[in-house]
Structures are given as structure tokens and as C-alpha cells.
Design a protein around this motif. Structure first.
Motif, PDB file in Angstrom:
ATOM      1  N   ILE A  42       0.853  -1.207   0.000  1.00 33.43           N
ATOM      2  CA  ILE A  42       0.000   0.000   0.000  1.00 33.43           C
ATOM      3  C   ILE A  42       0.882   1.249   0.000  1.00 33.43           C
ATOM      4  O   ILE A  42       0.630   2.205  -0.747  1.00 33.43           O
ATOM      5  CB  ILE A  42      -0.982  -0.013   1.188  1.00 33.43           C
ATOM      6  N   MET A 124       5.640  13.256  -0.375  1.00 33.84           N
ATOM      7  CA  MET A 124       4.544  14.006   0.247  1.00 33.84           C
ATOM      8  C   MET A 124       5.004  15.440   0.503  1.00 33.84           C
ATOM      9  O   MET A 124       4.280  16.402   0.237  1.00 33.84           O
ATOM     10  CB  MET A 124       4.131  13.327   1.553  1.00 33.84           C
ATOM     11  N   PHE A 141       7.463  18.659  15.115  1.00 33.84           N
ATOM     12  CA  PHE A 141       7.447  17.568  16.090  1.00 33.84           C
ATOM     13  C   PHE A 141       8.743  16.802  15.981  1.00 33.84           C
ATOM     14  O   PHE A 141       9.324  16.693  14.901  1.00 33.84           O
ATOM     15  CB  PHE A 141       6.230  16.654  15.907  1.00 33.84           C
ATOM     16  N   GLY A 329       0.918  11.383  17.311  1.00 35.16           N
ATOM     17  CA  GLY A 329       0.043  10.477  16.540  1.00 35.16           C
ATOM     18  C   GLY A 329      -1.172  11.180  15.975  1.00 35.16           C
ATOM     19  O   GLY A 329      -1.061  12.156  15.236  1.00 35.16           O
ATOM     20  N   TYR A 332      -1.524  14.988  16.081  1.00 33.67           N
ATOM     21  CA  TYR A 332      -0.666  15.659  15.097  1.00 33.67           C
ATOM     22  C   TYR A 332      -1.308  15.590  13.709  1.00 33.67           C
ATOM     23  O   TYR A 332      -1.412  16.597  13.002  1.00 33.67           O
ATOM     24  CB  TYR A 332       0.726  15.020  15.087  1.00 33.67           C
TER      25      TYR A 332
HETATM   26  C1  HEM Z   1      -1.211   0.963   9.891  1.00 34.71           C
HETATM   27  C2  HEM Z   1      -0.877   1.881   9.011  1.00 34.71           C
HETATM   28  C3  HEM Z   1      -0.391   3.246   9.381  1.00 34.71           C
HETATM   29  C4  HEM Z   1      -0.192   3.811  10.614  1.00 34.71           C
HETATM   30  C5  HEM Z   1      -0.442   3.218  11.977  1.00 34.71           C
HETATM   31  C6  HEM Z   1       0.322   5.150  10.381  1.00 34.71           C
HETATM   32  C7  HEM Z   1       0.640   6.057  11.387  1.00 34.71           C
HETATM   33  C8  HEM Z   1       1.168   7.301  11.200  1.00 34.71           C
HETATM   34  C9  HEM Z   1       1.501   8.236  12.231  1.00 34.71           C
HETATM   35  C10 HEM Z   1       1.258   8.006  13.718  1.00 34.71           C
HETATM   36  C11 HEM Z   1       2.028   9.344  11.661  1.00 34.71           C
HETATM   37  C12 HEM Z   1       2.528  10.613  12.362  1.00 34.71           C
HETATM   38  C13 HEM Z   1       4.015  10.703  12.350  1.00 34.71           C
HETATM   39  C14 HEM Z   1       4.641   9.750  13.341  1.00 34.71           C
HETATM   40  O1  HEM Z   1       4.726  10.076  14.514  1.00 34.71           O
HETATM   41  O2  HEM Z   1       5.061   8.665  12.888  1.00 34.71           O
HETATM   42  C15 HEM Z   1       2.024   9.115  10.234  1.00 34.71           C
HETATM   43  C16 HEM Z   1       2.476  10.018   9.302  1.00 34.71           C
HETATM   44  C17 HEM Z   1       2.322   9.846   7.955  1.00 34.71           C
HETATM   45  N1  HEM Z   1       1.824   8.743   7.312  1.00 34.71           N
HETATM   46 FE1  HEM Z   1       1.057   7.087   8.149  1.00 34.71          FE
HETATM   47  N2  HEM Z   1       0.390   5.380   9.041  1.00 34.71           N
HETATM   48  C18 HEM Z   1      -0.022   4.242   8.380  1.00 34.71           C
HETATM   49  C19 HEM Z   1      -0.112   4.064   7.017  1.00 34.71           C
HETATM   50  C20 HEM Z   1       0.164   5.017   6.094  1.00 34.71           C
HETATM   51  C21 HEM Z   1      -0.019   4.878   4.662  1.00 34.71           C
HETATM   52  C22 HEM Z   1      -0.589   3.659   3.921  1.00 34.71           C
HETATM   53  C23 HEM Z   1       0.396   6.010   4.097  1.00 34.71           C
HETATM   54  C24 HEM Z   1       0.359   6.285   2.621  1.00 34.71           C
HETATM   55  C25 HEM Z   1       0.969   7.233   2.007  1.00 34.71           C
HETATM   56  C26 HEM Z   1       0.872   6.895   5.155  1.00 34.71           C
HETATM   57  C27 HEM Z   1       1.422   8.165   4.965  1.00 34.71           C
HETATM   58  C28 HEM Z   1       1.832   8.994   5.965  1.00 34.71           C
HETATM   59  C29 HEM Z   1       2.357  10.320   5.727  1.00 34.71           C
HETATM   60  C30 HEM Z   1       2.540  11.008   4.369  1.00 34.71           C
HETATM   61  C31 HEM Z   1       2.663  10.850   6.973  1.00 34.71           C
HETATM   62  C32 HEM Z   1       3.211  12.258   7.244  1.00 34.71           C
HETATM   63  C33 HEM Z   1       2.044  13.166   7.606  1.00 34.71           C
HETATM   64  C34 HEM Z   1       2.482  14.617   7.808  1.00 34.71           C
HETATM   65  O3  HEM Z   1       3.506  14.865   8.437  1.00 34.71           O
HETATM   66  O4  HEM Z   1       1.762  15.506   7.329  1.00 34.71           O
HETATM   67  N3  HEM Z   1       0.696   6.270   6.329  1.00 34.71           N
HETATM   68  N4  HEM Z   1       1.491   7.873   9.976  1.00 34.71           N
END
Ligand code: HEM
Length: 373
Positions: A42, A124, A141, A329, A332
Motif C-alpha cells: 500500500i 509528500m 514535532f 500520533g 498531530y
Molecule cells: C497501519 C498503518 C499506518 C499507521 C499506523 C500510520 C501512522 C502514522 C503516524 C502516527 C504518523 C505521524 C508521524 C509519526 O509520529 O510517525 C504518520 C504520518 C504519515 N503517514 Fe502514516 N500510518 C499508516 C499508514 C500510512 C499509509 C498507507 C500512508 C500512505 C501514504 C501513510 C502516509 C503517511 C504520511 C505522508 C505521513 C506524514 C504526515 C504529515 O507529516 O503531514 N501512512 N502515519
């Protein structure tokens, strides 16, 4: 010249290379659960969609940065912006598949990802930069000094992701700046920037608009006053709310939030031009610009919905715990959906727009290609 051998599907699409890319950190797909392979797939699909979106954004930006934007190019530009909206819708749709994963299944492999995170998705960031998100809008952060720190290798050296984003920062203007420069040149009642009397034409439209807006509100207030179910305190609150709306519209159109006089004149013209296009988009010359405004809003709306949908998926899978990247999380992610707004000037016009019978009359309709029937 030697003849190229006949093409096959697998050579062209690079199927074998593509299918060999899901082995995770150790490059061994057989050692991974189905959940983890799906998790990787994905993300990879989304990175490919982002690649397509970046190309569309750059094409649109290259068109609008031109000194003369040919009208014949506007319908293709609209289609490109609509494709960006569709790509974000498709990406948001993938979260349905993602959230079929149970919390404990994710926890089985989550720790080995730490401190990696979607926060390190360079593409992104490229999309945000190309759209025109300003650095001061970013929510800090973990790496409080700069989001760019998160794109370094763990020994602090430059990574390919960081280089990619730095190149994009140099690649000016953003779509927002390019499109705003184009919109600011839109004729207002037949007057263009730089022509004698243009400031007066802008002021005349703004004054007429604000007068009509006040009249519209007075009509609405009359209806409110007839509503016996409201207490005097309710009515007073509503009056205050309406007064605030008028005040904000006036301050916005006169660009009172902008410090320098030159910038204020420029922003005032831009905001008025957007409102003028939206108010008179049935005029032939303004129809395509009106469609472009819609397509920009649609593209940004889809991106916001993607962010919101991501946050709801994350909440369902891991609750409100700290992210692998170290943010708080879901909180944010919800804040990014609220604050990472690029086309604020276009959204603002939606708040102010009037019914067509209330909008100020057009002066010089023939200039906009309207023929008397
Ligand atoms: C079980 C699946 C997922 C979980 C639990 C998850 C969780 C998170 C979390 C908690 C963050 C906040 C940053 C951090 O502290 O890590 C984040 C950021 C992000 N995730 Fe996911 N994510 C998942 C799947 C995905 C998928 C499939 C994508 C597809 C592109 C994605 C794209 C992003 C992006 C682009 C950010 C940055 C957001 C920003 O800073 O504006 N994530 N994710």
C-alpha cells in the motif's frame, strides 16, 4: 541502427523488478506476514500515485507561471487538477484495506520500523512544497528545528530523500504563487493591473460588494427577528456573529492583515479578482478561470480528506499512542488536516460570495465576451 526487439508486457511494465521490491528491511519476503507485505505494498502504491500527482502539479505550475496563459490551455489544466483530486481520493480509499489489519498484527512488526515513519515521505513533502505550503505553516514535532532533519540518514548525513526535497525547495515558483500571479491579472470591470484607474476600479467593486453584502445580511436579520423562539440574548449573539462576518470581509478585501503598502495593494487585487471571477463566472471570459478555481479547491479538498482519513485509520489501528516517528500520533495528524491549507484566498471567497441577484452589476460586460441576445 539495430532494430529494437518486439515489446512484451513484462519488459515494458518491469513486472519482475516490481514484484521483487516487497522484501522489507531484510529483502526477504518469505519471512514476512501477509499483513506486513500488504502494508509495504500500500505504501509503495501510494508513492507511485504521489509521483503521478507531482508531475501533474509541475505541469500546471509551468502553465500558470507564464506571462501569458493561453485560454486554450485552461481546459487541460482543469483536467490535470481534477486528476490530482482523484489520485488523493484513490489513496484515501486504500486506508480501507489498511485498517483491515488488527492492532496486534501491526504490533508484531511495528517496532522494527521505529523511528521510520510516513513523516519521511519525501514525495509528500514535495507535493506540499510544489502546492505552496509555507515553511512557517509546518507543525514541528520530534525535530523541532526543521522537518528537513527527519529526512537525514541516522548518522546525520544527507539522504536521497533530503536531496529530493531540497531540489524541490529550489524549484520555484509554487503552484500557489504561479496561479495567484495569474489570477491577480484578471480584469475587474474591464480594468487590468497597471492601467490608469485600476486601483479605483478595484475599490469601486469592493465598495459595491460590501454594500450588497450588508444588504443581504439585513434581509437575513429581518427573518431572524420574526423567529419568536429566539431569546433576545440569542438574537444579540447572532447580530454579533453577522457583524463579525462583515468586518472580516472588509478587512480581508482591503488586505488589512498585510504590512507593506505595495504587498497590500497586490494582495487586495488578488483577493478582489478571485471574488470578481466567482461573482461573474457566467461571463464567457471568466468561465474557465472559474473552473480553475473549482479544480484547485477540489484538489486541496481531496488532500485534506486524505489527511483526515489517514488520521481515522491510524486511530482505529493504533489508537492515540505516540507515532513511530515520535509525534503525538492522531492529534498531530488531525492538526495537519486543519492547518495545512494552501489556497486560503480561494477558500475565503466561498465565505463571502453573494447570491447572483445581490452581486454588484457588471460594468463593461461586452469586454468579457458577453453578447446581447
Ligand atoms: C497501519 C498503518 C499506518 C499507521 C499506523 C500510520 C501512522 C502514522 C503516524 C502516527 C504518523 C505521524 C508521524 C509519526 O509520529 O510517525 C504518520 C504520518 C504519515 N503517514 Fe502514516 N500510518 C499508516 C499508514 C500510512 C499509509 C498507507 C500512508 C500512505 C501514504 C501513510 C502516509 C503517511 C504520511 C505522508 C505521513 C506524514 C504526515 C504529515 O507529516 O503531514 N501512512 N502515519
Amino acid at each position: 541502427m539495430t532494430a529494437r526487439r518486439p515489446a512484451t508486457y513484462w519488459d515494458y511494465i518491469r513486472v519482475e523488478e516490481l514484484l521483487a521490491l516487497q522484501g522489507g528491511l531484510d529483502g526477504d519476503e518469505r519471512a514476512l506476514t501477509d499483513d506486513e507485505v500488504r502494508f509495504i505494498v500500500i505504501h509503495q502504491i501510494d508513492e507511485l500515485w504521489m509521483k503521478v500527482a507531482i508531475r501533474e502539479l509541475a505541469t500546471a505550475r509551468d502553465l500558470f507561471r507564464r506571462q501569458h496563459v493561453p485560454e486554450t490551455a485552461l481546459s487541460s489544466a482543469c483536467a490535470g487538477l481534477e486528476r490530482i483530486a482523484l489520485i488523493f481520493d484513490l489513496m484515501a480509499g486504500h486506508f480501507r484495506l489498511m485498517e483491515t489489519m488488527r492492532t496486534r498484527s501491526y504490533l508484531e512488526f511495528r517496532d522494527k520500523l521505529s523511528p521510520a515513519s510516513g513523516f519521511q515521505s519525501a514525495q509528500m513533502r514535495e507535493i506540499e512544497i510544489l502546492l505552496g505550503l509555507e515553511p512557517e505553516q509546518r507543525i514541528p514535532f520530534g525535530h523541532e528545528d526543521s522537518y528537513l532533519q527527519a529526512l537525514r540518514e541516522y548518522d546525520g548525513s544527507e539522504s536521497p530523500a533530503l536531496r529530493r526535497v531540497l531540489r524541490r525547495i529550489e524549484d520555484r515558483p509554487s503552484l500557489k504563487d504561479a496561479v495567484y500571479a495569474w489570477l491577480a491579472r484578471a480584469p475587474i470591470d474591464g480594468s487590468s493591473p497597471g492601467q490608469p484607474g485600476d486601483d479605483e476600479a478595484v475599490t469601486a467593486f469592493v465598495d459595491a460588494f460590501l454594500t450588497r453584502q450588508r444588504a443581504g445580511q439585513e434581509q437575513r436579520m429581518q427573518l431572524v427577528l420574526q423567529d419568536q423562539a429566539r431569546t433576545p440574548a440569542d438574537v444579540a449573539r447572532l447580530q454579533q456573529r453577522y457583524a463579525k462576518e462583515l468586518d472580516e470581509a472588509r478587512a480581508h478585501l482591503h488586505a488589512e492583515d498585510v504590512q507593506s503598502a505595495d504587498d497590500r495593494r497586490r494582495v487586495r487585487r488578488l483577493r478582489t479578482a478571485i471574488l470578481y471571477i466567482e461573482s461573474h463566472r457566467e461571463l464567457p471570459l471568466l468561465s474557465w478561470p472559474g473552473e480553475i478555481l473549482d479544480a484547485l479547491i477540489h484538489a486541496e479538498q481531496s488532500m485534506i480528506v486524505f489527511r483526515q482519513r489517514h488520521a481515522r485509520m491510524v486511530e482505529r489501528v493504533i489508537g492515540r499512542r505516540v507515532g513511530t516517528g515520535g509525534s503525538d500520533g492522531v492529534d498531530y495528524l488531525d492538526r495537519t488536516a486543519l492547518d495545512y491549507r494552501v489556497f486560503r484566498e480561494i477558500w475565503a471567497a466561498r465565505t463571502m460570495l453573494l447570491r447572483s441577484d445581490l452581486a454588484p452589476a457588471v460594468h463593461n460586460a461586452g469586454y468579457y465576451g458577453l453578447r446581447a441576445d
